[in-house]
Design a protein around this motif. Sequence first.
Motif, PDB file in Angstrom:
ATOM      1  N   PRO A  73       0.829  -1.205   0.000  1.00 11.90           N
ATOM      2  CA  PRO A  73       0.000   0.000   0.000  1.00 11.90           C
ATOM      3  C   PRO A  73       0.869   1.264   0.000  1.00 11.90           C
ATOM      4  O   PRO A  73       2.088   1.184   0.164  1.00 11.90           O
ATOM      5  CB  PRO A  73      -0.800  -0.117   1.304  1.00 11.90           C
ATOM      6  CG  PRO A  73       0.039  -0.954   2.183  1.00 11.90           C
ATOM      7  CD  PRO A  73       0.812  -1.884   1.301  1.00 11.90           C
ATOM      8  N   SER A  74       0.244   2.422  -0.182  1.00 13.92           N
ATOM      9  CA  SER A  74       1.011   3.669  -0.193  1.00 13.92           C
ATOM     10  C   SER A  74       1.737   3.843   1.119  1.00 13.92           C
ATOM     11  O   SER A  74       1.180   3.631   2.176  1.00 13.92           O
ATOM     12  CB  SER A  74       0.067   4.866  -0.378  1.00 13.92           C
ATOM     13  OG  SER A  74      -0.691   4.705  -1.515  1.00 13.92           O
ATOM     14  N   GLY A  75       2.964   4.273   1.015  1.00  9.84           N
ATOM     15  CA  GLY A  75       3.708   4.562   2.233  1.00  9.84           C
ATOM     16  C   GLY A  75       4.408   3.364   2.832  1.00  9.84           C
ATOM     17  O   GLY A  75       5.000   3.473   3.899  1.00  9.84           O
ATOM     18  N   CYS A  76       4.366   2.214   2.148  1.00  8.42           N
ATOM     19  CA  CYS A  76       4.987   1.037   2.746  1.00  8.42           C
ATOM     20  C   CYS A  76       6.496   1.021   2.559  1.00  8.42           C
ATOM     21  O   CYS A  76       7.177   0.217   3.164  1.00  8.42           O
ATOM     22  CB  CYS A  76       4.382  -0.236   2.157  1.00  8.42           C
ATOM     23  SG  CYS A  76       4.748  -0.449   0.423  1.00  8.42           S
ATOM     24  N   GLY A  77       7.011   1.898   1.714  1.00  2.00           N
ATOM     25  CA  GLY A  77       8.456   1.962   1.550  1.00  2.00           C
ATOM     26  C   GLY A  77       8.954   1.377   0.246  1.00  2.00           C
ATOM     27  O   GLY A  77      10.162   1.345   0.011  1.00  2.00           O
ATOM     28  N   LYS A  78       8.051   0.910  -0.623  1.00  4.61           N
ATOM     29  CA  LYS A  78       8.527   0.228  -1.826  1.00  4.61           C
ATOM     30  C   LYS A  78       9.257   1.161  -2.780  1.00  4.61           C
ATOM     31  O   LYS A  78      10.307   0.804  -3.333  1.00  4.61           O
ATOM     32  CB  LYS A  78       7.358  -0.454  -2.554  1.00  4.61           C
ATOM     33  CG  LYS A  78       6.208   0.455  -2.865  1.00  4.61           C
ATOM     34  CD  LYS A  78       4.984  -0.375  -3.273  1.00  4.61           C
ATOM     35  CE  LYS A  78       3.899   0.493  -3.860  1.00  4.61           C
ATOM     36  NZ  LYS A  78       3.352   1.463  -2.912  1.00  4.61           N
ATOM     37  N   SER A  79       8.710   2.381  -2.948  1.00  3.61           N
ATOM     38  CA  SER A  79       9.392   3.317  -3.843  1.00  3.61           C
ATOM     39  C   SER A  79      10.735   3.732  -3.264  1.00  3.61           C
ATOM     40  O   SER A  79      11.714   3.897  -3.986  1.00  3.61           O
ATOM     41  CB  SER A  79       8.531   4.555  -4.087  1.00  3.61           C
ATOM     42  OG  SER A  79       7.528   4.279  -5.018  1.00  3.61           O
ATOM     43  N   THR A  80      10.762   3.911  -1.942  1.00  5.93           N
ATOM     44  CA  THR A  80      12.032   4.271  -1.300  1.00  5.93           C
ATOM     45  C   THR A  80      13.069   3.182  -1.546  1.00  5.93           C
ATOM     46  O   THR A  80      14.222   3.461  -1.865  1.00  5.93           O
ATOM     47  CB  THR A  80      11.832   4.442   0.213  1.00  5.93           C
ATOM     48  OG1 THR A  80      10.702   5.287   0.435  1.00  5.93           O
ATOM     49  CG2 THR A  80      13.053   5.046   0.850  1.00  5.93           C
ATOM     50  N   LEU A  81      12.646   1.942  -1.416  1.00  5.50           N
ATOM     51  CA  LEU A  81      13.569   0.835  -1.632  1.00  5.50           C
ATOM     52  C   LEU A  81      14.094   0.852  -3.058  1.00  5.50           C
ATOM     53  O   LEU A  81      15.295   0.680  -3.312  1.00  5.50           O
ATOM     54  CB  LEU A  81      12.855  -0.489  -1.334  1.00  5.50           C
ATOM     55  CG  LEU A  81      13.711  -1.753  -1.365  1.00  5.50           C
ATOM     56  CD1 LEU A  81      14.876  -1.629  -0.408  1.00  5.50           C
ATOM     57  CD2 LEU A  81      12.868  -2.966  -1.007  1.00  5.50           C
ATOM     58  N   LEU A  82      13.203   1.096  -3.996  1.00  3.69           N
ATOM     59  CA  LEU A  82      13.627   1.149  -5.396  1.00  3.69           C
ATOM     60  C   LEU A  82      14.631   2.263  -5.621  1.00  3.69           C
ATOM     61  O   LEU A  82      15.635   2.091  -6.313  1.00  3.69           O
ATOM     62  CB  LEU A  82      12.403   1.356  -6.294  1.00  3.69           C
ATOM     63  CG  LEU A  82      12.630   1.033  -7.758  1.00  3.69           C
ATOM     64  CD1 LEU A  82      12.674  -0.467  -7.963  1.00  3.69           C
ATOM     65  CD2 LEU A  82      11.541   1.635  -8.628  1.00  3.69           C
ATOM     66  N   ARG A  83      14.367   3.409  -5.035  1.00  6.43           N
ATOM     67  CA  ARG A  83      15.260   4.548  -5.223  1.00  6.43           C
ATOM     68  C   ARG A  83      16.602   4.294  -4.559  1.00  6.43           C
ATOM     69  O   ARG A  83      17.642   4.799  -5.003  1.00  6.43           O
ATOM     70  CB  ARG A  83      14.614   5.826  -4.676  1.00  6.43           C
ATOM     71  CG  ARG A  83      13.473   6.314  -5.536  1.00  6.43           C
ATOM     72  CD  ARG A  83      12.728   7.448  -4.872  1.00  6.43           C
ATOM     73  NE  ARG A  83      13.547   8.643  -4.774  1.00  6.43           N
ATOM     74  CZ  ARG A  83      13.654   9.560  -5.724  1.00  6.43           C
ATOM     75  NH1 ARG A  83      12.989   9.410  -6.848  1.00  6.43           N
ATOM     76  NH2 ARG A  83      14.412  10.613  -5.557  1.00  6.43           N
ATOM     77  N   MET A  84      16.608   3.506  -3.493  1.00  6.80           N
ATOM     78  CA  MET A  84      17.891   3.176  -2.871  1.00  6.80           C
ATOM     79  C   MET A  84      18.690   2.267  -3.786  1.00  6.80           C
ATOM     80  O   MET A  84      19.909   2.393  -3.902  1.00  6.80           O
ATOM     81  CB  MET A  84      17.677   2.513  -1.509  1.00  6.80           C
ATOM     82  CG  MET A  84      17.026   3.438  -0.517  1.00  6.80           C
ATOM     83  SD  MET A  84      17.277   3.019   1.213  1.00  6.80           S
ATOM     84  CE  MET A  84      16.603   1.410   1.294  1.00  6.80           C
ATOM     85  N   ILE A  85      17.989   1.343  -4.451  1.00  6.39           N
ATOM     86  CA  ILE A  85      18.678   0.482  -5.406  1.00  6.39           C
ATOM     87  C   ILE A  85      19.215   1.317  -6.563  1.00  6.39           C
ATOM     88  O   ILE A  85      20.304   1.070  -7.081  1.00  6.39           O
ATOM     89  CB  ILE A  85      17.726  -0.619  -5.925  1.00  6.39           C
ATOM     90  CG1 ILE A  85      17.320  -1.533  -4.769  1.00  6.39           C
ATOM     91  CG2 ILE A  85      18.372  -1.423  -7.036  1.00  6.39           C
ATOM     92  CD1 ILE A  85      16.287  -2.581  -5.147  1.00  6.39           C
ATOM     93  N   ALA A  86      18.447   2.332  -6.951  1.00  9.96           N
ATOM     94  CA  ALA A  86      18.891   3.173  -8.063  1.00  9.96           C
ATOM     95  C   ALA A  86      20.047   4.078  -7.667  1.00  9.96           C
ATOM     96  O   ALA A  86      20.837   4.491  -8.502  1.00  9.96           O
ATOM     97  CB  ALA A  86      17.717   4.037  -8.552  1.00  9.96           C
ATOM     98  N   GLY A  87      20.131   4.391  -6.378  1.00 10.79           N
ATOM     99  CA  GLY A  87      21.183   5.298  -5.926  1.00 10.79           C
ATOM    100  C   GLY A  87      20.691   6.721  -5.744  1.00 10.79           C
ATOM    101  O   GLY A  87      21.461   7.624  -5.462  1.00 10.79           O
ATOM    102  N   LEU A  88      19.402   6.925  -5.895  1.00  9.24           N
ATOM    103  CA  LEU A  88      18.851   8.273  -5.734  1.00  9.24           C
ATOM    104  C   LEU A  88      18.641   8.619  -4.274  1.00  9.24           C
ATOM    105  O   LEU A  88      18.490   9.769  -3.905  1.00  9.24           O
ATOM    106  CB  LEU A  88      17.523   8.395  -6.498  1.00  9.24           C
ATOM    107  CG  LEU A  88      17.650   8.247  -8.006  1.00  9.24           C
ATOM    108  CD1 LEU A  88      16.275   8.094  -8.636  1.00  9.24           C
ATOM    109  CD2 LEU A  88      18.366   9.442  -8.596  1.00  9.24           C
ATOM    110  N   GLU A  89      18.582   7.600  -3.428  1.00 13.15           N
ATOM    111  CA  GLU A  89      18.519   7.807  -1.982  1.00 13.15           C
ATOM    112  C   GLU A  89      19.664   7.044  -1.354  1.00 13.15           C
ATOM    113  O   GLU A  89      19.942   5.912  -1.745  1.00 13.15           O
ATOM    114  CB  GLU A  89      17.207   7.248  -1.408  1.00 13.15           C
ATOM    115  CG  GLU A  89      15.963   7.948  -1.868  1.00 13.15           C
ATOM    116  CD  GLU A  89      15.674   9.192  -1.072  1.00 13.15           C
ATOM    117  OE1 GLU A  89      16.314   9.381  -0.032  1.00 13.15           O
ATOM    118  OE2 GLU A  89      14.825   9.989  -1.504  1.00 13.15           O
ATOM    119  N   PRO A  90      20.333   7.643  -0.381  1.00 11.92           N
ATOM    120  CA  PRO A  90      21.403   6.895   0.278  1.00 11.92           C
ATOM    121  C   PRO A  90      20.835   5.849   1.235  1.00 11.92           C
ATOM    122  O   PRO A  90      19.760   6.031   1.790  1.00 11.92           O
ATOM    123  CB  PRO A  90      22.172   7.972   1.042  1.00 11.92           C
ATOM    124  CG  PRO A  90      21.199   9.069   1.235  1.00 11.92           C
ATOM    125  CD  PRO A  90      20.196   9.010   0.125  1.00 11.92           C
TER     126      PRO A  90
END
Lengths: 351, 327, 278
Positions: free
Chosen positions: A37-54
Amino acid sequence: MARIELKDVAKCYGSVDVLRNVNLDIEDGEFVVLVGPSGCGKSTLLRMIAGLEPITAGDFLIDGERMNDFRPRDRDIAMVFQSYALYPHMDVARNMGFSMEIRKDPPSERTSRVQQAAQTLGLTKLTERLPKALSGGQRQRVAMGRAIIRDPRAFLFDEPLSNLDAALRVEMRLEIARLHQKLGATMIYVTHDQVEALTLADRIVVLNGGDIQQVGTPLDLYERPANKFVAQFIGSPTMNILQVQGQQKGVTLTDDAFLELPQLSDAKKAVELGIRPEHIDIVDEGDLVGVADVVERLGSDTNIYLVVDGLGHLMVRKHGNVPVRSGERLNLKIQSANVHLFGKDGGSLAA
Amino acid sequence: MGRVVNGRIRCLERESVITRSPKKVVPGQSRVQRSLYLQYFVEPFLYLSPAILLLGVVMLIPLIIGISYSFQAIELLNPFNTGWVGFENYRKLWSDRKFWLALDNTFWWTFWSISFQFLLGLGLALLLNTQFFGKKLFQALVFLPWAVPTFLSALTWAWLFNPVIGPLPHWLAAVGVLSEPYNIMGDPNLAMWGPIVANIWFGIPFFAITLLAALQSIPGELYEAAEIDGASTWQSFTKITLPFLAPMIAITLMLRTIWIANFADLIYVMTGGGPANSTQIVSSYIFTTAFRKLDFGYASAIAVALLGLLMIYAVFLLWLRKKLVKI
Amino acid sequence: MAATPSTALSIGKYAALAGYLAFALFPLYWLMKIAITPDQLIFSEGTDLWPSTLTFDNFRSVLFQTDFLAYFGNSLYVSLGTAAVTTLIAAGAGYAFSRFEFSGKKLIIAVMLVTQMFPLLMIIAPIYKLVASFGMLNSLTSLIIVYTAFNIPFATFLMQSFFDGIPKDLEDAAMMDGCSRFQALYKVIFPLTLPGLGATLGFVFTAAWSELLFALMLISKNDAMTFPVGLLTFVSKFSVDWGQMMAAGTLALIPSCLFFIFIQRYLVQGLTSGAVKG
């Protein structure tokens, strides 16, 4: 070759935990879907894999090498964004070939690869257009073309279909599936839509509130959900959840209904029972009696919403057209083989 | 050939969508890696550093020095009377009648300037948000006052208000606002209005531009929904337009008020603070103290007082805005 | 009957528009009128709307008999320089505010706000001393540096608004495509902010063009003066030479008005996209 490993990965913003204890191994060529669901952290996890988030803690490895401190451009990963993120002032050809432009590849090579990709995606007539002159589906294709040309180790998709209308969504879903079959590349896909997850994934990772709930194949998740959350998240229409009382050999549904569950060793800890709408039968004599409330006829299926004395609302789905009308009393039988029991903590009490 | 993975047939030979090019960038090649966390942490400050540096050197350090002046006696006409005097300048300030008069004037100067500027600017923005013939040219011309150097506009308005050489007193008398054409800037009760009008003229474009921008960002569907719900034009305005404009209004009002309170140019050129200090506002008082009486210490004290008052005002406005947002 | 309310509204609207336009342009018209009025008629025909005889003598003498052209050139140099440097620095700061969340952000914004709040008079003496200690009195460059500092806060606010209107995804996509963040800024974002840059340039130019006080303080050599200071010389030398002063004023108006006319559209446009965030 891209085998991706996440070991005890966590993410905090200041004092707020956004992701905890993420452990995941993704094989080369696998299509993994992160869903929740929204806010579960999935996009954050993806962005960490991409390197856009440390990454706050833990290790992120590609092919055995720790990539935590590599900038996005050094990771050889391509990403397709939810909003497509096409460069508005560049035409389609330049958008797709942009990564080559940055690497200062010879223009002739750039043109030929762009043309090849355009052909594969059916964009040859549109290469001179600006993004604002394209439809949603066309923009999506350009975004994918931009990723394909990179020839990366892995592809990341961040809810790429959510901005499309229903029919286009199905069409593009197939395109992505075909792309995966053709390229055989590792793909990590984020969505909140469990249908996309079930249809595209080799394996699904279900996230909720920053924790991984379950990792498994679509069928695993459907047939053996690890907890109530996964059970209700996967499968459409949603699984029915009933409050029950656990006994030694089964559960008590209502004052008069006892469901025998011989295959389960110990049903005493059960507080809730889950049963999918397609696993309830309408019979002449059954466990429960309910009154039909709303009946939805989809042609291929019939959805019957019932109110059962002492249990509340229940939903039954049957193939074809069932001649039931609102207000009718129906006898229901629960297929005991397809029952899921959940304990107080929401975890599944599997056999 | 193929291999079955989780129920799907996967081809081992990748069908090339595009011909592979030899990779020039080999990811993971050994290089010294600073923590990405640190890199991303430092990034914003890199972009900010020129601004912070410049502001620090040119404004903050002099500000601190300026504040320190207020605790010293620096009278250029009295060069032997220098040194730290603690709060004496402030004590003088507290009992200085001219200061309190200037403060009162500052309040009215700011209040009237802002009120008219804002209301007229809002009106202009509302008009510009509609369609009409020649709009582009109109918009370009009507914003011009902002581009005029302030002392020029001060001179021009002083000219306009002068009964001997300007038209306004005669027109005002003809319309009946004035009993007879005379120089309102020689009248202690009316003198302030000269600079105020000039200020209004100058400031309308600021509000018009910013409010127009805010107006244009309001989604049209809201008005349609309101119309269907039976709202009158006035109701649409108060219940849709104003709440949407509120953040922009808050910022522009705060900024502009602060600028106006500090804005002595118009007053200085048009009236010199007179007659009889009736148009003297705090910042023009600072000017005369500093450059006429050459008393920098005292002038700095007045400036610090003004700064303090404006900071209180800003904090109050921000607090007010927070409260309103909750409603 | 049905047509009357909307016709009345129309008439009212155009009347209001005419009113605003007249109010905005009348003083400028008056300024120019005085500039073309011969000296001897300035006082006697003061209240007339149009002088009985036109003359361009004032313009001629301003342009050719005074140092006005030099002043004009100096002002141009300072204002363009300030506009360019400020816009560059403010773009960096505005970008930082738009894209990043970081500790100290609120503090820096508060500090920027405070710099708007104190009368510049307060720092005029310290700045004079600072500039003198660098040996940069009478240097136009010192004006540029000082003016830049004055304008950074508001210019940053403008640039932040403009950046807010550009989706963040674009830099992310460019970074995935192989850019460093700075490359992404340069190749992808920069072309999209051209309206915003233009608007900020125009705003700062206008502000720097008319600055009087610090130019007066820091420049005393005649050939380094900017035109506001030069205009004051018309006041001090003899009795006020109104005709010449207004002629000089009219000429001085031209660059800033032209500039502003061109960029005002972008100001509105750019602020619109960022306006929702307040």
